[in-house]
Design a protein around this motif. Structure first.
Motif, PDB file in Angstrom:
ATOM      1  N   GLU A 160      12.343  -6.362  -5.812  1.00  0.00           N
ATOM      2  CA  GLU A 160      12.872  -7.708  -6.019  1.00  0.00           C
ATOM      3  C   GLU A 160      11.774  -8.742  -5.782  1.00  0.00           C
ATOM      4  O   GLU A 160      10.875  -8.535  -4.970  1.00  0.00           O
ATOM      5  N   SER A 161      11.881  -9.856  -6.452  1.00  0.00           N
ATOM      6  CA  SER A 161      10.921 -10.932  -6.255  1.00  0.00           C
ATOM      7  C   SER A 161      10.992 -11.450  -4.822  1.00  0.00           C
ATOM      8  O   SER A 161      12.081 -11.563  -4.252  1.00  0.00           O
ATOM      9  N   TYR A 163       2.150  -6.624  -4.475  1.00  0.00           N
ATOM     10  CA  TYR A 163       2.903  -5.454  -4.939  1.00  0.00           C
ATOM     11  C   TYR A 163       2.547  -5.110  -6.393  1.00  0.00           C
ATOM     12  O   TYR A 163       2.288  -3.946  -6.721  1.00  0.00           O
ATOM     13  N   THR A 164       2.550  -6.110  -7.248  1.00  0.00           N
ATOM     14  CA  THR A 164       2.287  -5.831  -8.667  1.00  0.00           C
ATOM     15  C   THR A 164       0.858  -5.326  -8.882  1.00  0.00           C
ATOM     16  O   THR A 164       0.606  -4.531  -9.788  1.00  0.00           O
ATOM     17  N   GLU A 178       6.782  -3.066 -10.243  1.00  0.00           N
ATOM     18  CA  GLU A 178       7.328  -3.977 -11.248  1.00  0.00           C
ATOM     19  C   GLU A 178       8.434  -4.817 -10.621  1.00  0.00           C
ATOM     20  O   GLU A 178       9.288  -4.290  -9.910  1.00  0.00           O
ATOM     21  N   ILE A 179       8.428  -6.123 -10.894  1.00  0.00           N
ATOM     22  CA  ILE A 179       9.450  -7.023 -10.364  1.00  0.00           C
ATOM     23  C   ILE A 179      10.686  -6.982 -11.273  1.00  0.00           C
ATOM     24  O   ILE A 179      10.590  -7.194 -12.477  1.00  0.00           O
ATOM     25  N   LYS A 180      11.827  -6.696 -10.681  1.00  0.00           N
ATOM     26  CA  LYS A 180      13.094  -6.630 -11.406  1.00  0.00           C
ATOM     27  C   LYS A 180      14.173  -7.363 -10.610  1.00  0.00           C
ATOM     28  O   LYS A 180      14.016  -7.624  -9.420  1.00  0.00           O
ATOM     29  N   GLU A 209       0.816  -1.218   0.000  1.00  0.00           N
ATOM     30  CA  GLU A 209       0.000   0.000   0.000  1.00  0.00           C
ATOM     31  C   GLU A 209       0.847   1.264   0.000  1.00  0.00           C
ATOM     32  O   GLU A 209       0.422   2.321  -0.480  1.00  0.00           O
ATOM     33  N   GLN A 210       2.080   1.156   0.521  1.00  0.00           N
ATOM     34  CA  GLN A 210       2.978   2.313   0.515  1.00  0.00           C
ATOM     35  C   GLN A 210       3.678   2.457  -0.837  1.00  0.00           C
ATOM     36  O   GLN A 210       3.917   3.572  -1.300  1.00  0.00           O
ATOM     37  N   ALA A 211       3.974   1.326  -1.474  1.00  0.00           N
ATOM     38  CA  ALA A 211       4.508   1.382  -2.836  1.00  0.00           C
ATOM     39  C   ALA A 211       3.495   2.038  -3.767  1.00  0.00           C
ATOM     40  O   ALA A 211       3.857   2.786  -4.687  1.00  0.00           O
TER      41      ALA A 211
END
Length: 373
Positions: free
Chosen positions: A35-36, A49-50, A55-57, A20-22
């Motif tokens: 990160e995953s 998160y997504t 975005e997962i990197k 929720e903060q992202a």
């Protein structure tokens, strides 16, 4: 702008931002890389998160592309090598104890904001990560002590007899100490509290604790809420009062730390020898040497039938709420350095921005840190 949220080292279960903060950053137009499995230990999976726009990197992509990076624990030397120049790094870096790391960040032209250096003023309360995490540590210290203590905390009157309440001694009435008082009292213990700052007496008593007074304490008003060095005469008086209280205590929780110095040893070997068998000590100052003569950081030991737990990272044992509070603190701080368009705007005229900034433009800019070099 790209913001990166990095996975913490092994053993650290918190994460700098919850989903929720992202999302707050994404809504500002900021691209958020994670990160995953970054939040798995805090019970926030990748989908959470997504679904908020992150975005997962890979760690490499985050370190080499982000303009601003969020962590709790410091980056490793390998991570620092991958950073691009002028990246903004926000975390808890304890610069007084990590001078070499600070030098490396300065050489890399990283702008470091170490949140443990944030001036502890009324305006900074919503950003104070030390307070939010210490609150959790104080609570968990009592719960941990209760789990190791071989007797009840509250008084019980039964047909089989009466059980006396546990006697808890708390050394230090800062945020962690005050929460420990409140938690121990809720569990039914009798609580005594020692602190070098007479001004905290009223707070201690309002929570149901008995304040141990020692006359002649040095003025702590200029220390930003921390303990300060005391005179030898005061230390002798303090020593005797603590020795008397420790001999009667069933549980001791220690929280005393002095920024930039080793934690003061308040519980000596002689005091440990005089404690009751089965007593428990939770030492929250273990990372800076500990408040007992026998504390070992990140370990639980037995000394003369006294259990001593050295743990300065108890907030990591409650990662969901600890991460939520930490992330909220950081979001509040970001309002000082990110404008409405989601771009960096570093205003070093602001005392909170200036006070928490350690390195900038290839230099160590914090005067207190520079004084150590």
């Amino acid at each position: 702008m790209i913001a990166g949220i990095l996975k913490e080292p092994t053993g650290e279960h918190r994460v700098a931002f919850m989903p929720e903060q992202a999302e707050v950053l994404v809504k500002k137009g900021i691209t958020v890389y994670i990160e995953s499995s970054i939040g798995n230990s805090a019970y926030a999976d990748d989908d959470s998160y997504t679904s908020k726009g992150a975005e997962i990197k890979s760690r490499y992509e985050i370190l080499s592309n982000a303009s601003i990076l969020f962590t709790i624990q410091p980056l490793s030397a390998i991570d620092i090598e991958l950073l691009k120049e002028n990246v903004v790094l926000i975390g808890i870096y304890q610069p007084f104890s990590n001078i070499q790391l600070i030098k490396e960040l300065a050489e890399k032209k990283v702008t470091l904001f170490s949140m443990d250096m944030l001036p502890r003023t009324t305006r900074a309360q919503s950003m104070d990560v030390l307070s939010s995490q210490a609150n959790i540590a104080g609570y968990k210290a009592v719960i941990l002590a209760a789990s190791f203590y071989p007797k009840y905390f509250p008084m019980f009157m039964t047909a089989a007899g009466t059980i006396a309440p546990a006697k808890v001694l708390i050394l230090g009435a800062g945020v962690a100490g005050l929460q420990a008082i409140a938690t121990a009292r809720r569990l039914g213990a009798v609580v005594e509290v020692f602190d070098t700052r007479p001004a905290v007496k009223e707070e201690v008593m309002s929570l149901g604790g008995k304040f141990i007074e020692v006359e002649g304490a040095a003025d702590p008003s200029a220390a930003g809420g921390y303990a300060v060095e005391q005179t030898e005469e005061y230390k002798q008086k303090q020593h005797q009062r603590i020795a008397d209280a420790a001999a009667k205590a069933d549980i001791i929780i220690t929280t005393a730390q002095i920024p930039g110095k080793s934690a003061p040893v308040l519980i000596t070997e002689a005091m440990l020898n005089a404690m009751k068998p089965g007593s428990v000590i939770i030492d929250l100052a273990a990372a800076t040497g500990g408040n007992t003569a026998k504390t070992i950081n990140a370990q639980k030991i037995k000394y003369n039938d006294v259990t001593i737990v050295g743990d300065s990272n108890l907030p990591a044992t409650m990662p969901a709420d600890a991460s939520k509070l930490y992330g909220k603190n950081i979001l509040n701080f970001l309002q000082l350095i990110i404008n409405k368009d989601g771009q960096l705007n570093l205003n070093f005229e602001d005392d909170l921005v200036k006070g928490s900034c350690i390195t900038h433009n290839g230099e160590i800019v914090n005067e207190r840190v520079k004084a150590l070099i």
